[in-house]
Write a protein that holds these residues in place. Sequence first.
Motif, PDB file in Angstrom:
ATOM      1  N   GLY A  80      -5.688   3.617   5.213  1.00 23.32           N
ATOM      2  CA  GLY A  80      -5.898   4.121   6.288  1.00 23.32           C
ATOM      3  C   GLY A  80      -6.680   5.572   6.201  1.00 23.32           C
ATOM      4  N   ALA A  81      -6.259   6.125   4.952  1.00 27.82           N
ATOM      5  CA  ALA A  81      -7.042   7.428   4.686  1.00 27.82           C
ATOM      6  C   ALA A  81      -8.423   7.244   4.645  1.00 27.82           C
ATOM      7  CB  ALA A  81      -6.661   7.947   3.605  1.00 27.82           C
ATOM      8  N   ALA A  82      -9.058   5.888   4.497  1.00 24.76           N
ATOM      9  CA  ALA A  82     -10.388   5.671   4.429  1.00 24.76           C
ATOM     10  C   ALA A  82     -11.077   5.127   5.831  1.00 24.76           C
ATOM     11  CB  ALA A  82     -10.864   4.498   3.097  1.00 24.76           C
ATOM     12  N   GLY A  83     -10.297   5.023   6.688  1.00 29.03           N
ATOM     13  CA  GLY A  83     -10.518   4.575   7.939  1.00 29.03           C
ATOM     14  C   GLY A  83     -10.228   3.070   8.382  1.00 29.03           C
ATOM     15  N   PHE A  84      -9.393   2.240   7.623  1.00 33.15           N
ATOM     16  CA  PHE A  84      -8.886   1.183   8.151  1.00 33.15           C
ATOM     17  C   PHE A  84      -7.953   1.376   9.031  1.00 33.15           C
ATOM     18  CE2 PHE A  84     -10.981   0.344   4.087  1.00 33.15           C
ATOM     19  CZ  PHE A  84     -11.084  -1.051   3.939  1.00 33.15           C
ATOM     20  N   ASP A  85      -7.385   0.513   9.825  1.00 27.42           N
ATOM     21  CA  ASP A  85      -6.198   0.512  10.866  1.00 27.42           C
ATOM     22  C   ASP A  85      -4.982   0.308  10.104  1.00 27.42           C
ATOM     23  OD1 ASP A  85      -5.222   0.692  13.633  1.00 27.42           O
ATOM     24  OD2 ASP A  85      -4.624  -1.126  13.301  1.00 27.42           O
ATOM     25  N   PRO A  86      -4.133   1.285  10.046  1.00 33.08           N
ATOM     26  CA  PRO A  86      -2.959   1.079   9.233  1.00 33.08           C
ATOM     27  C   PRO A  86      -2.249   0.002   9.502  1.00 33.08           C
ATOM     28  CG  PRO A  86      -3.253   3.446   9.679  1.00 33.08           C
ATOM     29  CD  PRO A  86      -4.185   2.732  10.426  1.00 33.08           C
ATOM     30  N   GLY A  87      -2.165  -0.135  10.971  1.00 32.62           N
ATOM     31  CA  GLY A  87      -1.229  -1.289  11.506  1.00 32.62           C
ATOM     32  C   GLY A  87      -1.881  -2.731  10.811  1.00 32.62           C
ATOM     33  N   ALA A  88      -3.275  -2.822  11.129  1.00 36.59           N
ATOM     34  CA  ALA A  88      -3.810  -4.180  10.590  1.00 36.59           C
ATOM     35  C   ALA A  88      -3.670  -4.294   9.213  1.00 36.59           C
ATOM     36  CB  ALA A  88      -5.303  -3.970  11.176  1.00 36.59           C
ATOM     37  N   VAL A  89      -3.902  -3.127   8.291  1.00 34.66           N
ATOM     38  CA  VAL A  89      -3.672  -3.245   6.857  1.00 34.66           C
ATOM     39  C   VAL A  89      -2.103  -3.903   6.604  1.00 34.66           C
ATOM     40  CG1 VAL A  89      -3.656  -2.108   4.726  1.00 34.66           C
ATOM     41  CG2 VAL A  89      -5.313  -1.581   6.565  1.00 34.66           C
ATOM     42  N   PHE A  90      -1.305  -3.354   7.481  1.00 34.69           N
ATOM     43  CA  PHE A  90       0.411  -3.648   6.992  1.00 34.69           C
ATOM     44  C   PHE A  90       0.271  -5.279   7.154  1.00 34.69           C
ATOM     45  CE2 PHE A  90       4.401  -4.812   8.516  1.00 34.69           C
ATOM     46  CZ  PHE A  90       5.203  -4.371   7.855  1.00 34.69           C
ATOM     47  N   ILE A  91      -0.249  -5.802   8.457  1.00 35.85           N
ATOM     48  CA  ILE A  91      -0.306  -7.288   8.587  1.00 35.85           C
ATOM     49  C   ILE A  91      -1.053  -8.012   7.233  1.00 35.85           C
ATOM     50  CG2 ILE A  91      -0.949  -9.101   9.845  1.00 35.85           C
ATOM     51  CD1 ILE A  91      -0.295  -7.247  12.472  1.00 35.85           C
ATOM     52  N   SER A  92      -2.109  -7.250   7.147  1.00 37.03           N
ATOM     53  CA  SER A  92      -2.966  -8.001   5.961  1.00 37.03           C
ATOM     54  C   SER A  92      -2.006  -7.994   4.622  1.00 37.03           C
ATOM     55  CB  SER A  92      -4.231  -7.164   5.802  1.00 37.03           C
ATOM     56  OG  SER A  92      -4.962  -7.209   6.917  1.00 37.03           O
ATOM     57  N   THR A  93      -1.542  -6.828   4.133  1.00 32.78           N
ATOM     58  CA  THR A  93      -0.847  -6.574   2.960  1.00 32.78           C
ATOM     59  C   THR A  93       0.278  -7.582   2.990  1.00 32.78           C
ATOM     60  OG1 THR A  93      -1.267  -4.383   3.098  1.00 32.78           O
ATOM     61  CG2 THR A  93       0.479  -5.056   1.617  1.00 32.78           C
ATOM     62  N   CYS A  94       1.121  -7.927   4.010  1.00 29.83           N
ATOM     63  CA  CYS A  94       2.291  -8.896   4.161  1.00 29.83           C
ATOM     64  C   CYS A  94       1.474 -10.455   3.917  1.00 29.83           C
ATOM     65  CB  CYS A  94       2.894  -8.899   5.469  1.00 29.83           C
ATOM     66  SG  CYS A  94       3.741  -7.416   5.591  1.00 29.83           S
ATOM     67  N   MET A  95       0.498 -10.593   4.482  1.00 30.04           N
ATOM     68  CA  MET A  95      -0.327 -12.130   4.449  1.00 30.04           C
ATOM     69  C   MET A  95      -0.555 -12.059   3.036  1.00 30.04           C
ATOM     70  SD  MET A  95      -2.263 -12.029   7.807  1.00 30.04           S
ATOM     71  CE  MET A  95      -2.766 -13.494   7.884  1.00 30.04           C
ATOM     72  N   ILE A  96      -1.175 -11.163   2.349  1.00 32.23           N
ATOM     73  CA  ILE A  96      -1.874 -11.568   0.951  1.00 32.23           C
ATOM     74  C   ILE A  96      -0.691 -11.911   0.110  1.00 32.23           C
ATOM     75  CG2 ILE A  96      -2.989 -10.202  -0.954  1.00 32.23           C
ATOM     76  CD1 ILE A  96      -4.468  -8.840   1.278  1.00 32.23           C
ATOM     77  N   ALA A  97       0.255 -10.819   0.199  1.00 28.65           N
ATOM     78  CA  ALA A  97       1.539 -11.178  -0.763  1.00 28.65           C
ATOM     79  C   ALA A  97       2.173 -12.380  -0.546  1.00 28.65           C
ATOM     80  CB  ALA A  97       2.483  -9.833  -0.422  1.00 28.65           C
ATOM     81  N   ALA A  98       2.283 -12.910   1.042  1.00 31.16           N
ATOM     82  CA  ALA A  98       2.810 -14.125   1.058  1.00 31.16           C
ATOM     83  C   ALA A  98       2.168 -15.248   0.605  1.00 31.16           C
ATOM     84  CB  ALA A  98       3.028 -14.117   2.479  1.00 31.16           C
ATOM     85  N   PHE A  99       0.842 -15.318   0.753  1.00 31.25           N
ATOM     86  CA  PHE A  99       0.076 -16.216   0.340  1.00 31.25           C
ATOM     87  C   PHE A  99      -0.028 -16.188  -1.366  1.00 31.25           C
ATOM     88  CE2 PHE A  99      -4.069 -17.811  -1.469  1.00 31.25           C
ATOM     89  CZ  PHE A  99      -4.176 -18.886  -0.926  1.00 31.25           C
ATOM     90  N   GLY A 100      -0.121 -15.165  -1.821  1.00 29.56           N
ATOM     91  CA  GLY A 100      -0.446 -15.246  -3.392  1.00 29.56           C
ATOM     92  C   GLY A 100       0.870 -15.705  -3.999  1.00 29.56           C
ATOM     93  N   SER A 101       1.997 -15.023  -3.690  1.00 28.97           N
ATOM     94  CA  SER A 101       3.427 -15.411  -4.077  1.00 28.97           C
ATOM     95  C   SER A 101       3.904 -16.834  -3.676  1.00 28.97           C
ATOM     96  CB  SER A 101       4.453 -14.637  -3.584  1.00 28.97           C
ATOM     97  OG  SER A 101       4.049 -13.154  -3.922  1.00 28.97           O
ATOM     98  N   LEU A 102       3.610 -17.433  -2.627  1.00 25.79           N
ATOM     99  CA  LEU A 102       3.776 -18.869  -2.514  1.00 25.79           C
ATOM    100  C   LEU A 102       2.934 -19.703  -3.224  1.00 25.79           C
ATOM    101  CD1 LEU A 102       4.160 -18.773   1.333  1.00 25.79           C
ATOM    102  CD2 LEU A 102       6.011 -19.226  -0.184  1.00 25.79           C
ATOM    103  N   LEU A 103       1.802 -19.253  -3.465  1.00 26.22           N
ATOM    104  CA  LEU A 103       0.679 -20.008  -4.300  1.00 26.22           C
ATOM    105  C   LEU A 103       1.091 -20.107  -5.690  1.00 26.22           C
ATOM    106  CD1 LEU A 103      -1.641 -21.915  -4.284  1.00 26.22           C
ATOM    107  CD2 LEU A 103      -3.103 -19.671  -4.998  1.00 26.22           C
TER     108      LEU A 103
END
Length: 458
Positions: free
Chosen positions: A63-86
Motif C-alpha cells: 500500500g505504501a508503494a501505491g497498491f490498493d490495500p484492500g485488493a492486496v488483502f484479497i490477493s494475499t489470502c488467495m496466494i496463501a490459500a492456493f499455495g498451501s492447498l497445493l
Amino acid sequence: MQSEQTSPTQDTSLDTQANSSSFLDNYFSITQRGSTLKRELIAGLTTFLAMVYSVIVVPNMLGAAGFDPGAVFISTCMIAAFGSLLMGLWANLPMAIGCAISLTAFTAFSMVLGQGISIPVTLGAIFLMGVVFTFVSVTGLRQWILTNLPKGIAHGTGIGIGLFLLLIATNSVQLIVGSDAGLPVKLGDITSLPVIAAIVGLAATIGFERRGIPGGILIVIVALSVFGLIFDPAVKYQGLFAWPDLMSEQSLIGQLDIMGALNPVVLPIVLALVMTAIFDATGTIRAVAGQAGLLDKDDKIIGGGRALTSDSVSSIVAGAVGGAPAAVYIESAAGTAAGGKTGLTATIVGLLFVMMMFLAPLSYLVPAYATAPALMYVGLLMLSNVTKLDFNDKVDAMAGLTCAIFIILSSNIVTGIMLGFVTLVIGRLCSGEWRALKPGVIAITLGLVIFYMGGWAI
C-alpha cells in the motif's frame, strides 16, 4: 437390564465419520508418519495463527508503494490459500505458503518506489519470476542444489533460520530493537505489556510442551489473544464478516504486464528474484522438513520435488492475482513443532485463508505478542541442529556455523548460505582436503559469488 441399542441413523453417522477419518488417514499417510488427525488439525491452526499477520503486513507494505490495500488483502489470502492447498493436497507436506515478507519489501520499496517500475510491470516481473522459478524446479535444478548442499551447511541453515525466527519474533514485540549507536540491536522496553506477555507465553509454551499437553502452542496463542482483547486497548473487535469484492476497479487480479516485464531494464530484477527465491525458499523447505523429521535415510526431503514445485508455481499465481512473490513460510515450523507431519496441516492452513477472505476483521484479534512465543519456541528448537554438526570434520562444521551466524547477522538466508559455501570451499583448499569437494559444490559457490559480486543480490 436394558440392552443398549444404536439406531440406524447413529450407525450411518458413525460409519460416515469412520470412513471420513480413514480416507484422510490414507490420503495423507497420517498414521504412517506417526501423527494423528487431531494433531494435524491443531498444527494447521497453529501455523495459520502464526502467519496470519501477513494479511496485515503485506497490504501495508505494498500500500505504501501505491497498491490498493484492500485488493492486496484479497490477493494475499488467495496466494496463501492456493499455495498451501497445493503443498498439502499434492506434495503432502506440512508447509504453508504465503507472500514472502522479504520479497514483499523488495517489491514495494525497491522495484516500485526505488526504481519507479509501474505496478502492472512489477506484477509481470513477479509472474515471469514464477515461470523461470518453476522451470528450474521442474527440470530438477533445485533438487540438484539440495543434493549438493553439504550437511554442515544444511544443518547450519536450520540453526540460522532458528536464530532468524528468534530475531523476528522478539522484534515484533519490541523486546529486541534497533540501536542508534554501538551494537546494531539493543533491549527494548522490557516492562511493556507485549514484551511481558511474550515472555510469559514462551515460558508457558515450554512448560506445556514438556508436559506433552496436546496443542500447547495453540493454547498459548488463543489465551494471549483473549487476554489482549480484554486488557489491551490496541486489540479491538472490529466485526466478524466482510464480503470480498473481487471485481472492483481497484482489483489487481489479471492486471499484470508481461511484455513490459520483458524490458531489458527489468529482466535483471527478474533474475535477482529467481536467484533469491531459489536459495531462500530451498533453505527454508530443507530446514522445516528437517525439523519435522521428514528426511529419508539419504537426508533428502520426502516429497521434496513436489514441495519445490508447489513453492514456485505459487509465485506464478501471485503475479496473476496481484500479490507479492510467494514462498514457504518459516512460521510453518510452528505447526511442525505442534506435531504436524503431513499435508493435512498445510491443507487446513489453505482452507483457513479461504475463510479469511470473508472474515477479514478477525485478523486484528491476534496481536503480535500472541504468536511471538510460538516463533521463539520454534527458533529455540531449531538451534538443536547444532548437535547434528560433525566436528570431526571441522571444515564442514565451521562452514555450517558460518552459514548460521551470517543468516542472523545479515538478516538474509541467501547471504548466510553464500558465505557458508565460500568458507567450505576455501577451507577445504587450505586444509589440503580439496579432494572432498564435489563439482556441484564448486559450481554453486561460483554461482553465488558471481551473483553477489555482480551486485544483483537483494
